[in-house]
Design a protein around this motif. Structure first.
Motif, mmCIF file in Angstrom:
data_model
loop_
_atom_site.group_PDB
_atom_site.id
_atom_site.type_symbol
_atom_site.label_atom_id
_atom_site.label_comp_id
_atom_site.label_asym_id
_atom_site.label_seq_id
_atom_site.Cartn_x
_atom_site.Cartn_y
_atom_site.Cartn_z
ATOM 1 N N LEU A 1 41.938 44.185 33.882
ATOM 2 C CA LEU A 1 41.208 42.948 34.145
ATOM 3 C C LEU A 1 39.759 43.237 34.535
ATOM 4 C CD1 LEU A 1 43.993 40.971 36.020
ATOM 5 C CD2 LEU A 1 43.215 40.625 33.675
ATOM 6 N N ARG A 2 39.551 44.259 35.317
ATOM 7 C CA ARG A 2 38.188 44.624 35.718
ATOM 8 C C ARG A 2 37.389 45.145 34.519
ATOM 9 N NH1 ARG A 2 37.615 44.702 41.351
ATOM 10 N NH2 ARG A 2 39.594 44.365 42.383
ATOM 11 N N GLN A 3 38.046 45.929 33.654
ATOM 12 C CA GLN A 3 37.373 46.417 32.440
ATOM 13 C C GLN A 3 36.902 45.256 31.573
ATOM 14 O OE1 GLN A 3 39.907 49.087 30.224
ATOM 15 N NE2 GLN A 3 40.309 50.345 32.022
ATOM 16 N N HIS A 4 37.610 44.156 31.643
ATOM 17 C CA HIS A 4 37.277 42.994 30.823
ATOM 18 C C HIS A 4 36.462 41.952 31.601
ATOM 19 C CE1 HIS A 4 39.365 43.981 27.069
ATOM 20 N NE2 HIS A 4 40.087 44.744 27.862
ATOM 21 N N GLY A 5 35.888 42.369 32.725
ATOM 22 C CA GLY A 5 34.903 41.562 33.421
ATOM 23 C C GLY A 5 35.403 40.470 34.333
ATOM 24 N N LEU A 6 36.651 40.530 34.748
ATOM 25 C CA LEU A 6 37.137 39.493 35.666
ATOM 26 C C LEU A 6 36.646 39.743 37.082
ATOM 27 C CD1 LEU A 6 39.036 38.615 33.378
ATOM 28 C CD2 LEU A 6 40.646 38.082 35.172
ATOM 29 N N SER A 7 36.436 38.671 37.803
ATOM 30 C CA SER A 7 36.021 38.769 39.200
ATOM 31 C C SER A 7 37.186 39.297 40.034
ATOM 32 C CB SER A 7 35.601 37.397 39.721
ATOM 33 O OG SER A 7 36.739 36.555 39.843
ATOM 34 N N ASP A 8 36.860 39.765 41.239
ATOM 35 C CA ASP A 8 37.906 40.243 42.149
ATOM 36 C C ASP A 8 38.932 39.154 42.438
ATOM 37 O OD1 ASP A 8 36.696 42.709 42.327
ATOM 38 O OD2 ASP A 8 35.881 42.396 44.333
ATOM 39 N N VAL A 9 38.464 37.936 42.675
ATOM 40 C CA VAL A 9 39.368 36.833 43.024
ATOM 41 C C VAL A 9 40.333 36.544 41.882
ATOM 42 C CG1 VAL A 9 39.493 34.366 43.567
ATOM 43 C CG2 VAL A 9 37.771 35.802 44.680
ATOM 44 N N GLU A 10 39.813 36.402 40.671
ATOM 45 C CA GLU A 10 40.684 36.115 39.521
ATOM 46 C C GLU A 10 41.627 37.278 39.255
ATOM 47 O OE1 GLU A 10 41.372 33.337 37.748
ATOM 48 O OE2 GLU A 10 40.155 32.482 39.331
ATOM 49 N N SER A 11 41.114 38.479 39.346
ATOM 50 C CA SER A 11 41.950 39.653 39.121
ATOM 51 C C SER A 11 43.099 39.698 40.115
ATOM 52 C CB SER A 11 41.101 40.919 39.231
ATOM 53 O OG SER A 11 41.900 42.066 39.061
ATOM 54 N N HIS A 12 42.818 39.482 41.389
ATOM 55 C CA HIS A 12 43.873 39.538 42.409
ATOM 56 C C HIS A 12 44.951 38.486 42.167
ATOM 57 C CE1 HIS A 12 42.000 42.652 44.680
ATOM 58 N NE2 HIS A 12 40.950 41.930 45.031
ATOM 59 N N LYS A 13 44.550 37.294 41.762
ATOM 60 C CA LYS A 13 45.541 36.235 41.496
ATOM 61 C C LYS A 13 46.463 36.619 40.336
ATOM 62 C CE LYS A 13 42.715 32.654 41.217
ATOM 63 N NZ LYS A 13 42.188 31.279 41.162
ATOM 64 N N VAL A 14 45.873 37.108 39.264
ATOM 65 C CA VAL A 14 46.679 37.459 38.093
ATOM 66 C C VAL A 14 47.568 38.671 38.389
ATOM 67 C CG1 VAL A 14 46.583 38.247 35.696
ATOM 68 C CG2 VAL A 14 45.082 36.395 36.472
ATOM 69 N N VAL A 15 47.030 39.659 39.099
ATOM 70 C CA VAL A 15 47.839 40.816 39.489
ATOM 71 C C VAL A 15 49.034 40.347 40.316
ATOM 72 C CG1 VAL A 15 47.881 42.902 40.925
ATOM 73 C CG2 VAL A 15 45.995 42.526 39.322
ATOM 74 N N LEU A 16 48.821 39.413 41.229
ATOM 75 C CA LEU A 16 49.915 38.859 42.041
ATOM 76 C C LEU A 16 50.993 38.229 41.157
ATOM 77 C CD1 LEU A 16 51.180 37.973 44.775
ATOM 78 C CD2 LEU A 16 49.741 35.932 44.616
ATOM 79 N N ALA A 17 50.582 37.455 40.170
ATOM 80 C CA ALA A 17 51.545 36.784 39.290
ATOM 81 C C ALA A 17 52.363 37.785 38.484
ATOM 82 C CB ALA A 17 50.819 35.812 38.362
ATOM 83 N N VAL A 18 51.697 38.756 37.880
ATOM 84 C CA VAL A 18 52.405 39.756 37.075
ATOM 85 C C VAL A 18 53.315 40.597 37.967
ATOM 86 C CG1 VAL A 18 52.147 41.773 35.570
ATOM 87 C CG2 VAL A 18 50.621 39.799 35.280
ATOM 88 N N ASP A 19 52.819 40.973 39.133
ATOM 89 C CA ASP A 19 53.609 41.757 40.082
ATOM 90 C C ASP A 19 54.877 41.009 40.492
ATOM 91 O OD1 ASP A 19 53.906 44.003 42.122
ATOM 92 O OD2 ASP A 19 53.772 42.260 43.456
ATOM 93 N N GLU A 20 54.755 39.729 40.712
ATOM 94 C CA GLU A 20 55.914 38.930 41.124
ATOM 95 C C GLU A 20 56.989 38.923 40.048
ATOM 96 O OE1 GLU A 20 58.499 36.994 43.341
ATOM 97 O OE2 GLU A 20 56.572 37.675 44.109
ATOM 98 N N VAL A 21 56.592 38.736 38.801
ATOM 99 C CA VAL A 21 57.564 38.742 37.705
ATOM 100 C C VAL A 21 58.208 40.118 37.589
ATOM 101 C CG1 VAL A 21 57.848 38.558 35.197
ATOM 102 C CG2 VAL A 21 56.481 36.857 36.427
ATOM 103 N N CYS A 22 57.387 41.170 37.637
ATOM 104 C CA CYS A 22 57.927 42.529 37.522
ATOM 105 C C CYS A 22 58.870 42.852 38.675
ATOM 106 C CB CYS A 22 56.792 43.546 37.454
ATOM 107 S SG CYS A 22 55.822 43.457 35.930
ATOM 108 N N ALA A 23 58.489 42.477 39.887
ATOM 109 C CA ALA A 23 59.355 42.725 41.050
ATOM 110 C C ALA A 23 60.689 42.000 40.898
ATOM 111 C CB ALA A 23 58.648 42.289 42.330
ATOM 112 N N ASN A 24 60.643 40.748 40.452
ATOM 113 C CA ASN A 24 61.884 39.993 40.253
ATOM 114 C C ASN A 24 62.781 40.676 39.222
ATOM 115 O OD1 ASN A 24 61.357 38.024 42.143
ATOM 116 N ND2 ASN A 24 60.605 36.532 40.666
#
Length: 139
Positions: A25-48
């Motif tokens: 996400l950072r390589q593709h220019g996302l802000s820290d805030v947007e990156s953290h939100k998306v990482v949280l979402a993907v992490d939640e699915v993977c953890a489940n």
């Protein structure tokens, strides 16, 4: 561009998955805030999937693909061979009930629903697939 990552179904691998998604996400220019939100979402699915579908069995694995499209839409697909999740049976919990009963957990998918623009669960070629779509041009 399409990126792929495979991880064993151990909760120890969640940090590596988060780092993989965050780096992309950072390589593709996302802000820290947007990156953290998306990482949280993907992490939640993977953890489940790791915990509930595979019982933290490190002999099993999940596969993650991330596709950055020209229209600023990004698609995350998490595939596995575990127990399938039926989104039609999912009922979003009431926050007041969770607080009242002091229930631990149960809000992960609710967060994913609020962060991502589209969530799909389906089966394809012997895999269970969770497809998360985020439209970054809305940001």
């Amino acid at each position: 561009m399409l990126y792929n990552y495979k991880a064993s179904c151990s909760t120890d691998k969640l940090q590596e998955i988060r780092q993989f998604i965050d780096d992309l996400l950072r390589q593709h220019g996302l802000s820290d805030v947007e990156s953290h939100k998306v990482v949280l979402a993907v992490d939640e699915v993977c953890a489940n999937l790791i915990i509930h579908s595979h019982g933290c069995d490190a002999n099993e694995s999940i596969e993650i693909s991330v596709e950055f499209k020209a229209d600023k839409t990004t698609v995350f697909e998490i595939k596995d061979h575990g127990e399938a999740f039926n989104m039609a049976q999912y009922k979003e919990p009431s926050l007041s009930d969770i607080i009242r009963t002091k229930k631990k957990g149960g809000i992960g998918l609710m967060l994913v629903n609020r962060i991502m623009d589209k969530i799909e669960f389906y089966q394809s070629n012997g895999y269970n697939v969770c497809r998360l779509t985020k439209d970054f041009k809305k940001q």
